[in-house]
Design an enzyme around this catalytic site. Structure first.
Site, mmCIF file in Angstrom:
data_model
loop_
_atom_site.group_PDB
_atom_site.id
_atom_site.type_symbol
_atom_site.label_atom_id
_atom_site.label_comp_id
_atom_site.label_asym_id
_atom_site.label_seq_id
_atom_site.Cartn_x
_atom_site.Cartn_y
_atom_site.Cartn_z
ATOM 1 N N ASP A 238 0.835 -1.109 -0.124
ATOM 2 C CA ASP A 238 0.030 -0.030 -0.110
ATOM 3 C C ASP A 238 0.746 1.524 0.062
ATOM 4 O O ASP A 238 1.845 1.317 0.544
ATOM 5 C CB ASP A 238 -0.948 0.131 1.322
ATOM 6 C CG ASP A 238 -2.072 -0.900 1.041
ATOM 7 O OD1 ASP A 238 -2.200 -1.393 0.139
ATOM 8 O OD2 ASP A 238 -3.153 -0.672 2.017
ATOM 9 N N HIS B 149 -5.916 3.185 -4.394
ATOM 10 C CA HIS B 149 -5.757 3.283 -2.964
ATOM 11 C C HIS B 149 -6.009 4.754 -2.662
ATOM 12 O O HIS B 149 -5.553 5.483 -1.735
ATOM 13 C CB HIS B 149 -4.458 3.084 -2.519
ATOM 14 C CG HIS B 149 -4.374 2.705 -0.890
ATOM 15 N ND1 HIS B 149 -5.459 1.923 -0.227
ATOM 16 C CD2 HIS B 149 -3.652 3.225 0.258
ATOM 17 C CE1 HIS B 149 -4.994 1.878 1.091
ATOM 18 N NE2 HIS B 149 -3.853 2.636 1.233
ATOM 19 N N HIS C 116 -5.425 9.605 -0.084
ATOM 20 C CA HIS C 116 -5.468 8.684 1.038
ATOM 21 C C HIS C 116 -5.971 9.336 2.253
ATOM 22 O O HIS C 116 -5.652 9.329 3.509
ATOM 23 C CB HIS C 116 -3.774 8.605 1.726
ATOM 24 C CG HIS C 116 -3.683 7.476 2.492
ATOM 25 N ND1 HIS C 116 -4.004 7.222 3.627
ATOM 26 C CD2 HIS C 116 -3.218 6.158 1.892
ATOM 27 C CE1 HIS C 116 -3.825 6.154 4.190
ATOM 28 N NE2 HIS C 116 -3.363 5.311 3.257
ATOM 29 N N HIS D 128 3.814 -2.334 3.088
ATOM 30 C CA HIS D 128 4.037 -1.155 2.370
ATOM 31 C C HIS D 128 5.233 -0.763 1.935
ATOM 32 O O HIS D 128 6.175 -1.047 2.249
ATOM 33 C CB HIS D 128 3.739 0.009 3.627
ATOM 34 C CG HIS D 128 2.396 0.026 4.359
ATOM 35 N ND1 HIS D 128 2.307 -0.891 5.520
ATOM 36 C CD2 HIS D 128 1.299 0.748 4.165
ATOM 37 C CE1 HIS D 128 0.967 -0.691 5.754
ATOM 38 N NE2 HIS D 128 0.258 0.232 5.143
#
Length: 722
Positions: free
Chosen positions: A99, A150, A154, A252
């Site tokens: 991510d 995503h 954010h 991540h």
């Protein structure tokens, strides 16, 4: 009623020209474009619309039990929106997902590990990171990996509107199309975890994105690698709860130091491979094929345009910020220089016993060029009749179509001569007056200007110094009772007369004002008189005098009261002519930069001052206001407004000082903040139009302003401070 009074008739409305929309449309378009580029840059750097709030809820009443108890992949698309389906990862299968990327530093290193291990993974990217790292996105796609959305900035979508949600996904799809020519049907909400963590706030987001055609990917295992718990802890957290159980692992590849993630990744892969696991993407695990599809046509070109604009904004902004920083620094240095040098000028010219030499008592010729000045010419000549210095007045009627000449004749003043000529322009009218002048000292004024009794005497005293070829007087706004008049009053006192004190000390006066200027006839003859090669004949002749070696000074007590434009339309026309004429004069005298002596001093000091503070700074000043709007809305409103008011405060101090030096009451300064904003935008528009006219080779003809004659003899009764 006299003929003089009858002649003051209003201009028919039908003869007034409409303002061309282009003069407003083009400059405003540039400002809006600049704001859009700032927003694009802010989006790419995750400054714009940034929201770190996280929703907290414990209620799960609206979430279907099948979802809460199901696998990490939720399908609420189309007909399944009311009866969503969840999918688990097959046994002995691992989906590695990353991510918050891509990162220019960490993602390529992670891709290398995956390539070395022959493993494919899913990367849930943000639009802001994708636009900043397009080559990394292309490497992900080329490596056979799968990309999911995503969001762009954010945020926790549970706290955002449906419009914001659609924008976050749509802009990220645009970024992917522009970067890699793909769209994706995978989505992972920021701040999400396992499917059983869905609640009444986050579930509507899943349903909504499902209705838009997205497959929503949650996780089975969270390594918490973003906390940097240690390599062993990350590896341990990635292991399945039950032997052989399939899982989706969250890691991540951006958002901070990912060295522990990078170190743990090959260990996770080796350990799971040793236990018989295979690594697949979501599409491979579900047997549905890749979630990434190629785009063509409009979607592709829209994405490329979006990426180009974003990239351009990111690359442009540092240069623009540096330029604005330079201009801001230069402006503050100019403030300081004006304050210091104005003190120097005042101490030098007001000290006890100061004089230019023996008093100048010889007669003076005053030249008044007049074109359709019937509203003002009587006040102008009557003010000259009160002069306490011996003068002759030559009125050059330059083909007026109104009663200007008749009014001059009716006044029948003994010191006034009237010369009528066909309309040839102001420079020609002034040259006609110079040719007819009886005396060596010449004063030039506009036909809408009123002199005080001492103006001519004060203006010619510096000619006691034989080195002085011209003298700039103190032009003041007489019609200052309106808002526009008050703004111009501030500009004249602060922007013109304080400037002239500075230029006097630096010996690089760029302009003798047309409203009140004195010249030595010998100096005028040496430079060829007034030129019609530019629209700013006063600036042109001043620069020519510098290049010819003459000294030019400022006489603060030689006050003249002029009628400033009464509305924004006329103010625009006047400043457009001034700006364009100044550019012409600068270009005409550009070679002074390379010359020696007084000419070189003016070329290397005066011309750069004019270029920076009369052309460049006003052109860039609205960008400061745009940056302020951007800062208030998207960055830090308190610091931004604090900085803006700091600049306003510095300008207010300078304005108060300039009013104090000119003996003016400061109450007009209450309009200073609004004046600064309006004038910045107005001068930006004027200068941009002037640049366009200059670059396209356009010719700007003389523009006559409509006068009202409201500046009468009563405005000349003020007193100058000693």
């Amino acid at each position: 009623m006299s003929r003089h009074q009858r002649s003051r008739r209003a201009t028919p409305r039908s003869r007034r020209l409409a303002v061309p929309p282009l003069r407003f449309f083009l400059p405003l378009t540039v400002l809006v474009t600049l704001l859009a580029l700032l927003v694009l840059r802010g989006m790419a750097n995750n400054e714009v619309f940034h929201d770190e709030r996280i929703a907290v809820s414990v209620d799960k009443g609206t979430v279907p039990p099948s979802v809460l108890q199901g696998g990490p992949i939720v399908d609420a698309r189309g007909a399944r929106n009311d009866k969503p389906v969840s999918y688990t990862i097959p046994d002995k299968t691992v989906v590695l997902s990353f991510d918050d990327g891509p990162s220019a530093k960490w993602t390529p290193k992670i891709l290398k590990v995956l390539a070395d291990e022959h493993v494919h993974a899913d990367f849930f990217v943000t639009g802001s990171m994708a636009t900043r790292n397009p080559s990394t996105i292309r490497r992900i796609v080329a490596g056979g990996h799968e990309i999911g959305l995503h969001t762009f900035t954010h945020p926790d979508l549970a706290l955002q509107s449906s419009t914001r949600l659609s924008w976050e996904l749509g802009e990220t799809q645009l970024a992917l199309a522009g970067v890699a020519g793909i769209h994706t049907s995978l989505f992972r909400p920021p701040y999400s975890s396992t499917a059983d963590a869905l609640d009444d706030w986050s579930w509507p987001v899943t349903k909504e994105v499902g209705s838009d055609g997205y497959l929503v990917a949650f996780i089975n295992k969270d390594t918490d690698d973003w906390k940097r718990p240690g390599v062993n802890a990350i590896v341990k957290a990635a292991m399945p709860e039950l032997p052989g159980q399939g899982e989706m692992v969250l890691m991540h590849d951006a958002g901070g130091n990912r060295s522990q993630t990078l170190a743990a990744l090959p260990l996770i892969i080796e350990k799971l491979k040793a236990e018989g696991y295979t690594f697949k993407t979501i599409g491979e695990a579900l047997g549905t094929g890749s979630a990434n599809t190629r785009v063509t046509g409009y979607d592709l070109w829209a994405g490329k345009a979006f990426l180009w604009c974003t990239t351009f904004s990111v690359r442009l902004m540092p240069w623009l910020v540096a330029l604005l920083a330079f201009v801001g620094t230069a402006v503050f240095l100019r403030f300081a220089l004006m304050l210091v040098l104005s003190v120097v000028h005042v101490r030098r010219t007001r000290k006890r016993g100061f004089s230019w030499g023996e008093p100048v008592t010889e007669p003076v010729t005053v030249i008044v060029p007049a074109y359709n000045e019937q509203e003002c010419i009587a006040n102008t000549l009557l003010s000259l009749a009160r002069s306490d210095h011996p003068i002759e007045v030559i009125v050059v009627d330059d083909g007026s179509t109104d009663d200007t000449a008749s009014i001059v004749e009716e006044l029948d003043l003994p010191m006034v001569r009237l010369i009528c000529q066909p309309n040839s322009g102001k420079p020609a009218a002034l040259n006609t007056g110079v040719a007819a002048a009886s005396y060596d000292l010449i004063v030039m004024m506009d036909g809408d200007t009123v002199f005080e009794p001492s103006t001519v005497r004060e203006l010619v005293q510096p000619f006691a110094d034989p080195r002085i070829g011209a003298v700039a007087g103190n032009a003041k706004v007489g019609n200052r009772d309106t808002l526009i008049g008050a703004w111009q009053h501030i500009e004249y006192v602060m922007g013109f007369n304080l400037d002239r004190r500075m230029y006097d000390v630096l010996s690089c006066m760029p302009t003798i004002p047309g409203a009140v200027g004195g010249f030595r006839r010998t100096a005028l003859d040496q430079v060829g008189g007034m030129s019609d090669e530019t629209l700013a004949e006063d600036t042109d002749v001043t620069m020519a005098l510098h290049r010819d070696g003459w000294k030019i000074v400022y006489a603060e007590k030689a006050r003249a009261w002029t009628e400033a434009p009464g509305n924004l339309r006329q103010l625009w026309s006047q400043r457009y002519r001034w700006s364009y004429g100044t550019m012409q004069a600068m270009w005409k005298h550009r070679h002074a930069v390379l010359e020696r002596g007084a000419a070189g001093h003016f070329g290397r000091v005066g011309l750069p001052f004019v270029a920076v503070f009369m052309v460049l700074t006003p052109l860039l000043a609205p960008a400061i206001d745009i940056a302020m709007i951007y800062g208030v809305v998207f960055v830090d409103p308190y610091k931004t407004l604090g900085a803006w008011f700091g600049v306003m405060g510095a300008q207010a101090v300078l304005a108060w000082w300039s009013f104090h030096l000119d003996g003016e009451k400061p109450w007009h300064l209450i309009t200073l903040p609004l004046q600064q904003v309006v004038y910045r935008v107005l001068m930006y528009m004027v200068l941009l139009q002037s640049w366009i006219t200059a670059l396209t080779g356009g010719r700007l003809r003389w523009q006559k302003l409509r006068r009202t004659g409201e500046v009468g003899l009563d405005v000349t009764m003020g007193e100058m401070p000693s």
